[in-house]
Motif scaffolding. Structure first.
Motif, short mmCIF file in Angstrom:
data_model
loop_
_atom_site.label_atom_id
_atom_site.label_comp_id
_atom_site.label_asym_id
_atom_site.label_seq_id
_atom_site.Cartn_x
_atom_site.Cartn_y
_atom_site.Cartn_z
N HIS A 27 -45.54 38.07 -13.04
CA HIS A 27 -45.74 37.62 -11.66
C HIS A 27 -44.92 36.37 -11.34
CE1 HIS A 27 -48.81 40.61 -11.58
NE2 HIS A 27 -49.62 39.95 -12.40
N GLY A 28 -44.93 35.41 -12.25
CA GLY A 28 -44.17 34.18 -12.01
C GLY A 28 -42.67 34.42 -12.01
N GLN A 29 -42.17 35.10 -13.06
CA GLN A 29 -40.73 35.34 -13.18
C GLN A 29 -40.32 36.73 -12.68
OE1 GLN A 29 -38.74 33.80 -16.81
NE2 GLN A 29 -40.80 33.28 -17.54
N GLN A 30 -41.31 37.54 -12.36
CA GLN A 30 -41.05 38.90 -11.86
C GLN A 30 -40.21 39.72 -12.85
OE1 GLN A 30 -42.16 40.34 -8.68
NE2 GLN A 30 -43.58 38.64 -8.91
N ILE A 31 -40.51 39.54 -14.15
CA ILE A 31 -39.83 40.31 -15.20
C ILE A 31 -40.81 41.35 -15.74
CG2 ILE A 31 -38.78 40.21 -17.49
CD1 ILE A 31 -37.95 37.33 -16.87
N ARG A 32 -40.44 42.60 -15.58
CA ARG A 32 -41.31 43.69 -16.03
C ARG A 32 -40.46 44.75 -16.72
NH1 ARG A 32 -42.67 42.84 -10.63
NH2 ARG A 32 -44.61 41.69 -10.33
N GLY A 33 -41.01 45.36 -17.75
CA GLY A 33 -40.38 46.51 -18.37
C GLY A 33 -39.36 46.21 -19.45
N LYS A 34 -38.88 44.99 -19.53
CA LYS A 34 -37.79 44.69 -20.47
C LYS A 34 -38.28 44.69 -21.92
CE LYS A 34 -34.82 42.10 -17.29
NZ LYS A 34 -33.70 43.06 -17.37
N VAL A 35 -39.39 44.03 -22.19
CA VAL A 35 -39.91 44.00 -23.56
C VAL A 35 -40.34 45.40 -23.99
CG1 VAL A 35 -41.69 43.09 -25.09
CG2 VAL A 35 -40.63 41.60 -23.38
#
Length: 409
Positions: A314-322
């Motif tokens: 939510h804060g960095q809007q990073i999803r799916g990469k890990v």
């Protein structure tokens, strides 16, 4: 939303920003559906829409009360509502402004002042925190359960790589992570060394500023940020290609340096540069997927469940990469029900709001363990410690799994 800010804030930098944010809110209520505290308490004022209304009232001149402060204190600052909001309301920034004004109007109790002052002094100060944590770990079995929950079992960090590489990245050590879980940064350094990148730690860099900022010591937090910029700047000028974050809570804060110091003529440009260079580890390692797959194919067979920290998704809007990288490496990656919801750690929240924090932890663990994992993986020291306090299933930073596989390949 119509606004009519009071004279004390109307023409200030904070007032103008708050006014812009408030005017974007259309009262749709989508945010309440994904707010962890609203789900627990069922009170409109313990959800984003209600808190926005309270902040609006205060900024328009209504005097804040202890109840106002309590509702704002209960917010986790998980920013799930920002991911949900169709209007792009920057709730986290509005909350910072509102909390600062309320803090000036509502005196805290002696107990509250003591706890908050202790946290603001202890956690960001390594020369105090490190021996305190070491002492706690040495007598951990004798500690009451509440303290054991905050003191993880001592970890063996291993060796820091000594090989030099042309490619170099800066590492923010963090203020609590080196003492609580030094193996995370050491594991990161070893993995990157294998991939031809040298990780450098600037000796004078310290706390990212998040702890003091979210405890309303905002001027002190800005000084933490300026200190880090000064510590990193010589390395930036000499060609460091990124500032790497292994704790997503630190990463989301450093990525906002440019905004938070935009008013400081001496630091504004440098802060923008620092924010632009900042990368979460999950933004770096996927570029090496092919090489890692070649090294580790068939060597990773664990069944894991991935807990994405709020500061990452939510804060960095990073999803799916890990998840994508781990799946490519052959790992059975599970996502739990309600994976978008906070685990209840939220920085100092588990100390300041323990009842709510542990309810959220137990709900999260119920969903995580329902996937029957060999281990739980996450990406933030707060989440790791908080979740591990409620289960015997190992809770690790995701880079530790890759490091272990490479070391034993």
């Amino acid at each position: 939303m119509q606004t009519n800010l009071a004279d004390f804030i109307k023409n200030t930098r904070e007032g103008k920003e708050a006014d812009d944010i408030l005017r974007k809110c259309v009262h749709c209520g989508f945010c309440t559906a994904t707010c962890p505290t609203y789900q627990l308490l069922g009170d409109e004022l313990d959800g984003p829409r209600g808190r926005i209304y309270l902040i609006k009232q205060v900024l328009e001149g209504k005097v804040a009360t202890e109840k106002t402060q309590q509702h704002l204190d209960r917010c986790l600052t998980c920013r799930n509502c920002e991911s949900t909001c169709p209007s792009g309301v920057q709730y986290g920034r509005l909350l910072d402004i509102g909390r600062k004004v309320v803090e000036e109007q509502v005196p805290r109790t002696l107990k509250q002042r003591f706890i908050r002052s202790t946290l603001k002094t202890l956690l960001p100060t390594p020369w105090i925190f490190k021996p305190a944590m070491s002492l706690g770990q040495s007598v951990r079995p004798l500690l009451p359960k509440a303290l054991q929950n905050k003191v993880p079992v001592k970890q063996v960090a291993g060796l820091w790589p000594q090989q030099q590489h042309t490619r170099k990245m800066l590492l923010l050590d963090g203020c609590v992570q080196p003492s609580m879980s030094p193996n995370i940064n050491y594991a990161t350094a070893r993995v990157l060394d294998t991939l031809g990148i040298e990780l450098i730690s600037a000796p004078k860099a310290g706390c990212c500023g998040a702890i003091r900022h979210h405890l309303n010591e905002q001027d002190a937090a800005l000084n933490d940020m300026r200190n880090n910029i000064d510590a990193w700047w010589p390395y930036v000028e000499s060609g460091a290609e990124a500032i790497l974050m292994t704790a997503s809570g630190c990463g989301v804060t450093v990525k906002e340096y440019g905004h938070l110091l935009a008013h400081d003529e001496a630091y504004a440009a440098k802060a923008q540069r620092i924010s632009a260079l900042t990368r979460d580890l999950s933004e770096v390692l996927p570029a090496f997927e092919t090489e890692l797959v070649g090294r580790l194919q068939g060597k990773l067979r664990q069944r894991i469940v991935w807990h994405p920290p709020c500061t990452l998704q939510h804060g960095q809007q990073i999803r799916g990469k890990v998840e994508g990288l781990l799946k490519a490496l052959g790992i059975d990656v599970q996502m739990c029900a309600d994976s978008h919801l906070c685990c209840g750690s939220a920085g100092t929240y588990s100390v300041l709001q323990p009842a709510l924090s542990y309810q959220l932890r137990d709900k999260k663990l119920h969903n995580l363990l329902a996937t029957k994992p060999d281990m739980i993986l996450s990406a933030n020291i707060g989440c790791l410690t908080h979740l591990q306090s409620g289960t015997d299933t190992p809770v690790k930073h995701w880079v530790e799994l890759i490091d272990h596989a490479l070391t034993n390949a």
